[in-house]
Design a protein around this motif. Structure first.
Motif, PDB file in Angstrom:
ATOM      1  N   SER A 361      29.189  48.062  35.371  1.00  0.00           N
ATOM      2  CA  SER A 361      29.439  47.536  36.702  1.00  0.00           C
ATOM      3  C   SER A 361      30.549  46.496  36.643  1.00  0.00           C
ATOM      4  CB  SER A 361      28.164  46.900  37.273  1.00  0.00           C
ATOM      5  OG  SER A 361      27.739  45.837  36.451  1.00  0.00           O
ATOM      6  N   PRO A 362      31.260  46.260  37.763  1.00  0.00           N
ATOM      7  CA  PRO A 362      32.300  45.222  37.773  1.00  0.00           C
ATOM      8  C   PRO A 362      31.710  43.849  37.498  1.00  0.00           C
ATOM      9  CG  PRO A 362      32.504  46.687  39.663  1.00  0.00           C
ATOM     10  CD  PRO A 362      31.186  46.998  39.027  1.00  0.00           C
ATOM     11  N   GLY A 363      32.525  43.026  36.878  1.00  0.00           N
ATOM     12  CA  GLY A 363      32.059  41.685  36.549  1.00  0.00           C
ATOM     13  C   GLY A 363      32.900  41.069  35.459  1.00  0.00           C
ATOM     14  N   SER A 364      32.242  40.497  34.476  1.00  0.00           N
ATOM     15  CA  SER A 364      32.953  39.781  33.421  1.00  0.00           C
ATOM     16  C   SER A 364      33.787  40.698  32.546  1.00  0.00           C
ATOM     17  CB  SER A 364      31.947  39.026  32.546  1.00  0.00           C
ATOM     18  OG  SER A 364      30.999  39.920  31.969  1.00  0.00           O
ATOM     19  N   ARG A 365      33.520  42.013  32.573  1.00  0.00           N
ATOM     20  CA  ARG A 365      34.331  42.924  31.771  1.00  0.00           C
ATOM     21  C   ARG A 365      35.765  43.012  32.299  1.00  0.00           C
ATOM     22  NH1 ARG A 365      31.897  47.379  30.687  1.00  0.00           N
ATOM     23  NH2 ARG A 365      29.821  46.777  31.427  1.00  0.00           N
ATOM     24  N   TYR A 366      36.025  42.552  33.531  1.00  0.00           N
ATOM     25  CA  TYR A 366      37.372  42.568  34.095  1.00  0.00           C
ATOM     26  C   TYR A 366      38.201  41.353  33.687  1.00  0.00           C
ATOM     27  CZ  TYR A 366      36.062  46.403  37.229  1.00  0.00           C
ATOM     28  OH  TYR A 366      35.679  47.607  37.725  1.00  0.00           O
ATOM     29  N   LEU A 367      37.598  40.353  33.086  1.00  0.00           N
ATOM     30  CA  LEU A 367      38.325  39.156  32.686  1.00  0.00           C
ATOM     31  C   LEU A 367      39.060  39.413  31.381  1.00  0.00           C
ATOM     32  CD1 LEU A 367      35.605  36.435  33.390  1.00  0.00           C
ATOM     33  CD2 LEU A 367      37.535  37.052  34.837  1.00  0.00           C
ATOM     34  N   SER A 598      40.742  44.202  43.165  1.00  0.00           N
ATOM     35  CA  SER A 598      41.382  43.530  44.298  1.00  0.00           C
ATOM     36  C   SER A 598      40.427  42.551  44.972  1.00  0.00           C
ATOM     37  CB  SER A 598      41.875  44.572  45.303  1.00  0.00           C
ATOM     38  OG  SER A 598      42.439  43.961  46.434  1.00  0.00           O
ATOM     39  N   THR A 599      39.173  42.939  45.110  1.00  0.00           N
ATOM     40  CA  THR A 599      38.189  42.050  45.745  1.00  0.00           C
ATOM     41  C   THR A 599      37.946  40.805  44.899  1.00  0.00           C
ATOM     42  OG1 THR A 599      37.131  43.947  46.785  1.00  0.00           O
ATOM     43  CG2 THR A 599      35.850  41.907  46.639  1.00  0.00           C
ATOM     44  N   LEU A 600      37.834  40.975  43.580  1.00  0.00           N
ATOM     45  CA  LEU A 600      37.625  39.822  42.713  1.00  0.00           C
ATOM     46  C   LEU A 600      38.812  38.870  42.772  1.00  0.00           C
ATOM     47  CD1 LEU A 600      35.988  41.448  39.551  1.00  0.00           C
ATOM     48  CD2 LEU A 600      34.891  40.006  41.268  1.00  0.00           C
ATOM     49  N   ALA A 601      40.026  39.419  42.797  1.00  0.00           N
ATOM     50  CA  ALA A 601      41.207  38.572  42.866  1.00  0.00           C
ATOM     51  C   ALA A 601      41.268  37.803  44.192  1.00  0.00           C
ATOM     52  CB  ALA A 601      42.464  39.419  42.668  1.00  0.00           C
ATOM     53  N   GLN A 602      40.948  38.460  45.306  1.00  0.00           N
ATOM     54  CA  GLN A 602      40.970  37.782  46.603  1.00  0.00           C
ATOM     55  C   GLN A 602      39.899  36.704  46.693  1.00  0.00           C
ATOM     56  OE1 GLN A 602      40.627  40.844  49.544  1.00  0.00           O
ATOM     57  NE2 GLN A 602      42.620  41.773  49.045  1.00  0.00           N
ATOM     58  N   ASN A 603      38.714  36.982  46.171  1.00  0.00           N
ATOM     59  CA  ASN A 603      37.646  35.971  46.205  1.00  0.00           C
ATOM     60  C   ASN A 603      37.996  34.766  45.348  1.00  0.00           C
ATOM     61  OD1 ASN A 603      36.188  37.667  47.854  1.00  0.00           O
ATOM     62  ND2 ASN A 603      34.950  38.507  46.188  1.00  0.00           N
ATOM     63  N   GLY A 609      41.658  26.431  43.469  1.00  0.00           N
ATOM     64  CA  GLY A 609      41.786  26.155  42.046  1.00  0.00           C
ATOM     65  C   GLY A 609      42.582  27.231  41.345  1.00  0.00           C
ATOM     66  N   ARG A 610      42.554  27.198  40.048  1.00  0.00           N
ATOM     67  CA  ARG A 610      43.284  28.180  39.260  1.00  0.00           C
ATOM     68  C   ARG A 610      42.457  29.449  39.129  1.00  0.00           C
ATOM     69  NH1 ARG A 610      45.929  27.204  33.236  1.00  0.00           N
ATOM     70  NH2 ARG A 610      46.994  29.233  33.087  1.00  0.00           N
ATOM     71  N   PRO A 611      42.927  30.568  39.676  1.00  0.00           N
ATOM     72  CA  PRO A 611      42.118  31.790  39.631  1.00  0.00           C
ATOM     73  C   PRO A 611      42.065  32.356  38.217  1.00  0.00           C
ATOM     74  CG  PRO A 611      44.275  32.269  40.548  1.00  0.00           C
ATOM     75  CD  PRO A 611      44.206  30.774  40.361  1.00  0.00           C
ATOM     76  N   PRO A 612      40.998  33.040  37.864  1.00  0.00           N
ATOM     77  CA  PRO A 612      40.916  33.662  36.535  1.00  0.00           C
ATOM     78  C   PRO A 612      41.864  34.846  36.432  1.00  0.00           C
ATOM     79  CG  PRO A 612      39.029  34.296  37.872  1.00  0.00           C
ATOM     80  CD  PRO A 612      39.792  33.270  38.660  1.00  0.00           C
ATOM     81  N   ARG A 613      42.302  35.120  35.228  1.00  0.00           N
ATOM     82  CA  ARG A 613      43.191  36.256  34.983  1.00  0.00           C
ATOM     83  C   ARG A 613      42.357  37.499  34.735  1.00  0.00           C
ATOM     84  NH1 ARG A 613      47.590  35.025  30.575  1.00  0.00           N
ATOM     85  NH2 ARG A 613      48.231  37.087  31.311  1.00  0.00           N
ATOM     86  N   LEU A 614      42.746  38.586  35.392  1.00  0.00           N
ATOM     87  CA  LEU A 614      42.016  39.848  35.312  1.00  0.00           C
ATOM     88  C   LEU A 614      42.871  40.900  34.638  1.00  0.00           C
ATOM     89  CD1 LEU A 614      40.599  39.951  38.959  1.00  0.00           C
ATOM     90  CD2 LEU A 614      39.481  39.016  36.918  1.00  0.00           C
ATOM     91  N   VAL A 615      42.206  41.895  34.084  1.00  0.00           N
ATOM     92  CA  VAL A 615      42.926  43.028  33.515  1.00  0.00           C
ATOM     93  C   VAL A 615      43.501  43.865  34.658  1.00  0.00           C
ATOM     94  CG1 VAL A 615      41.496  43.074  31.442  1.00  0.00           C
ATOM     95  CG2 VAL A 615      40.827  44.419  33.436  1.00  0.00           C
TER      96      VAL A 615
END
Length: 873
Positions: A361-367, A598-603, A609-615
């Motif tokens: 499922s989507p989550g921390s694996r996208y970081l 896209s949803t994680l990046a928008q949220n 603050g500084r957004p987390p970097r995603l794959v």
């Protein structure tokens, strides 16, 4: 910055009034007569450049860092502290056609734009519209015979690339073609700083021209040499030339012979990229090559050779397996591996899953991975410098193609762009398509790679019948009943191996080219006497349903969100339904992955603050269709071929009797594999509990499982291993044998083969696919027996396949691909039962050229392993 850009526009106006530079005297006369630079064009260029000011107005160090991060190449100290010229930063935003005029403005502009213009004369001539791909030979004819001598020595010193590929056609006979080698040698002596020499495809020149250098500069620093499809191959001049000591890229693909007599361990010490396609390399010949390289290369292409599974360990020796990337730091999102030591010399792992890693499922694996923290306590430790971490998942893979390496070498201000990445060594890009590897060999290669492969290319592998490993660790056993397998049926693919491409196994993998069965569970089937459409029907309607019950979950994008590019090979041109449904489901999963990212990046941006970097996720998918047979015959007497007793095909010792059917109006059938009855010298199978004290069972009590171990059947298996000194060691393992009351027919058949038929081959830990099918999590089972249970015993072909409904795969996927979300909603309302997908990535369908027959896809029967039998204790 704005004032400087205005100054640049004024300099361009001044440069247009001066004589234009040229590639030859003919170009000088042409430009002096035409004068095509108008005031309107110059003002339009200046306004365009000003509109691009926000893109140019970047912090110089930031822009350079961004460029280097794409390929993980760090600058030198002097490059890091020096401030780049603003004009050099603006050069990529200037039209290519304006470079000749800018070279005449000032010496400063000449030093910036002239190296870009003259680095590759042939390529820039095409970009400027002064030549095309069709008249490459005419361009080099003029350049070698006349233009090179008209250039000043300073201009000739700027030429770095000499690309004479396809300069002379195969059937071209004229004075230029006959004397091409002499002209080329004399011209090459005038170009002292050539770094890339590309003479592919039947050119009549070779590396001996390097010896005819300028006496004032006796040594060259050649970095790239491509001799693909040339007749001379590795000649003595190539192995003894003093100009090739700095060579980093070498392509000697083609049928030209290779001699090992003159090669030593110090041959080409700086070589990093080697391509040897179609050299007829056997396991023995490849062993001689592998001993010379060790960890020198980072890219290796040995496709279209004759390597087998025996070369897997030699290939793994080129990878730096001494540094491990598989750690337990990401157990929550990816799971972890635990080495199983009961299988002798064969490396195998038990995959321990967490509650999150099991559902994808989507989550921390996208970081992306956090940067490593280096401890100062280990500064004096010599082993501390060998510590490696996997790639963070955001940077793309460095290209290893010819054009890609040319681009790496042309980047200004970066040293060692083609060398190993800092702290890395060994092969990271591996191309092994077109060999005789099996699915088991590919599995062992990926396991032994320790996750270091960033690019993996293997388009086809033998899947069924399985190959038995005949090594000293597995001595002959007592006689037992045999399984007879038809020798006319051959299957290729990789179904049930999706777990090998997860980050827990393939930690650095970002580019993959593999058989389509990885995501479809449908192998490619070939059978003597059957057409490709009939083989596609058997694969989809007969083999696929059983494989779906054995390997319930194919590879999904979220199994490895770090994967950026995927190429699926050997895709059939026509489908009877299951193939298209599987591919559409895969693309639908791709669209869900893109939406989740896209949803994680928008949220993250909305939270401040500084957004987390995603794959980036999977952004590039290519489907390579199977080549079309140019002369596929439709008049083969298939009924007589598949009739009983007429043609006794057998993969094993004794003949195989195919299913009897002489009526052409009835469905035709053939036994894929068949049990035989007979006396056995093997003792009966010993059934034990899963916690038997005399056997080892690696099942973890904390591991989640869908089945109760108490209600399963377990057998005691003896592992007999022989070490290098000849001493035999025996250990016992408790192996899962399935059960006879399962709702899954594959498990019932597996239980019958293990207990009643005593077929116990391919021992190893259960994968996630078998666990989902009903096997206890973390148990040991017989993988070869499981494969036979997953295969149908009889293949039935209808009387007339051509009358059945079939769909064009490429056309159907294009229709189901919706460009926008609105198109997707309208399509679902119109056809609610069809699978549609919307995805903004890059989707390509490759249609190869037709081939004369399918023998190029498979070796002859004599090339397969000799018959063997399954023997049991």
């Amino acid at each position: 910055m704005l004032l400087e850009l205005l100054l640049l526009a004024l300099l361009l106006l001044l440069g247009s009034l001066l004589p234009l530079p040229c590639f030859a005297q003919q170009e000088k006369q042409k430009h002096n007569s035409q004068r095509s630079w108008s005031v309107h064009v110059r003002h339009r260029f200046a306004s365009t450049l000003l509109r691009q000011t926000p893109a140019v107005h970047l912090t110089p160090t930031l822009r350079i860092a961004k460029t280097r991060t794409m390929h993980d190449v760090l600058p030198s100290y002097s490059e890091a502290i020096s401030r780049p010229d603003w004009l050099q930063l603006a050069a990529p935003y200037i039209a290519i056609t304006d470079y000749p005029a800018l070279c005449r403005v000032s010496s400063r502009c000449w030093h910036i734009f002239a190296p870009l213009l003259w680095r590759d004369p042939c390529a820039w001539s095409k970009r400027l519209g002064r030549s095309t791909d069709d008249d490459t030979g005419a361009f080099w004819g003029r350049f070698l015979l006349r233009d090179a001598r008209l250039l000043s020595p300073r201009t000739r010193g700027l030429i770095r690339v000499v690309d004479v590929r396809q300069a002379i056609a195969v059937n071209e006979y004229n004075s230029w073609a006959e004397n091409a080698a002499d002209h080329f040698c004399r011209c090459l002596a005038l170009l002292p700083n050539v770094e890339s020499l590309l003479v592919d495809d039947y050119c009549r020149v070779n590396a001996r021209c390097l010896d005819h250098s300028d006496p004032s500069r006796p040594y060259r620093r050649l970095l790239m040499l491509s001799l693909k499809n040339t007749s001379h191959g590795i000649s003595p001049s190539l192995t003894e030339s003093r100009h090739l000591r700095a060579l980093v890229y070498l392509d000697i693909s083609g049928p030209a012979p290779v001699s090992f007599a003159s090669l030593d361990a110090n041959w080409l010490p700086e070589l990093r990229i080697l391509k040897m396609r179609g050299k007829q390399l056997s396991d023995y010949r490849w062993e001689a090559w592998a001993q010379r390289f060790r960890w020198r290369l980072w890219s290796l292409d040995i496709s279209d050779n004759e390597l087998t599974d025996e070369s897997v360990h030699k290939l793994a020796g080129l990878i730096d397996v001494n540094t491990h990337l598989r750690t337990t730091d990401r157990f929550a999102s990816e799971g972890m591996l635990e080495r199983w030591h009961q299988c002798g010399a064969r490396d195998q792992y038990i995959l321990r899953e967490s509650s999150e890693s099991l559902i994808f499922s989507p989550g921390s694996r996208y970081l992306i991975d956090a940067p490593p923290i280096n401890s100062l306590d280990g500064a004096d430790d010599p082993d501390a410098s060998c510590t490696r971490v996997r790639a963070n998942g955001s940077a793309p893979v460095r290209p290893d193609t010819l054009n890609g390496v040319l681009g790496l070498l042309s980047r200004p201000g970066v040293s060692g762009a083609t060398d190993h990445l800092p702290g890395h060594k060994g092969v990271t890009h591996l191309h092994i398509s077109g060999n005789r590897l099996t699915a088991d060999g590919v599995q062992q290669l990926l396991i032994c790679s320790e996750g270091h492969l960033e690019l993996f290319d293997c388009e086809r592998m033998q899947f069924f019948p399985p190959k038995r490993r005949t090594t000293k660790e597995y001595p002959p056993r007592l006689k037992a009943p045999r399984l007879h397998v038809s020798s006319v049926v051959r299957m290729s693919g990789l179904p049930g191996f999706g777990h090998l491409f997860r980050p827990v196994y393939s930690s650095n993998l970002r580019v993959l080219r593999i058989h389509h069965s990885l995501v479809t569970n449908i192998p490619s089937l070939t059978m003597d006497g059957l057409r490709s459409i009939e083989c596609a029907y058997l694969a989809e309607k007969c083999v696929f349903p059983r494989l779906e019950e054995a390997y319930t979950l194919p590879f999904l994008p979220d199994m490895n969100p770090r994967l950026q590019s995927l190429t699926l090979t050997c895709v059939p041109r026509y489908s009877f339904g299951p193939l298209i449904c599987r591919l559409a489901f895969f693309f639908r999963s791709l669209s869900l992955q893109a939406e989740a990212l896209s949803t994680l990046a928008q949220n993250a941006q909305a939270e401040g603050g500084r957004p987390p970097r995603l794959v980036s996720g999977l952004r590039h998918v290519v489907l390579e269709l199977e080549p079309e047979m140019a002369d596929e015959s439709l008049d083969i007497d298939i009924e007589n071929l598949m009739a009983s007793g007429e043609t006794p095909f057998s993969f094993f010792d004794s003949p195989l009797t195919e299913a009897s059917n002489t009526n052409p109006k009835q469905p035709r059938a053939i036994d894929l594999w068949r049990e035989t009855s007979g006396p056995s010298e093997a003792p009966p199978v010993k059934l034990v509990r899963h916690d038997a004290p005399e056997g080892h069972n690696p099942m973890s009590p904390d591991q989640t499982s869908r089945s109760d171990p108490e209600r399963q059947v377990w057998v005691l298996y003896a592992n007999v291993n022989t070490d290098m000194s000849g001493v035999t060691h025996t250990s016992h393992s408790v192996v899962w044998a399935g059960n006879g009351w399962s709702t899954n027919p594959v498990i019932r058949k597996y239980n019958h083969l293990v207990v009643n038929y005593r077929l116990q081959e391919g021992i190893g830990p259960a994968t996630m696919h078998q666990t989902r099918a009903g096997a206890p999590a973390g148990c040991i089972l017989f993988h070869t027996t499981w494969l036979f249970a997953a295969m149908p015993q009889v293949l039935k072909l209808p009387t007339d396949v051509d009358s059945l409904k079939r769909l064009d795969v490429a056309a159907e996927l294009r229709q189901r691909w919706c460009r926008t979300q609105e198109d997707y909603q309208r399509a679902k309302q119109r056809y609610p039962n069809r699978q549609y997908f919307t995805w903004d990535g890059k989707f390509e369908i490759v249609d190869p050229e037709p081939v004369a027959n399918d023998w190029i896809l498979w070796k002859a029967h004599s090339d397969y392993e000799p018959p063997y039998e399954f023997t049991k204790d």
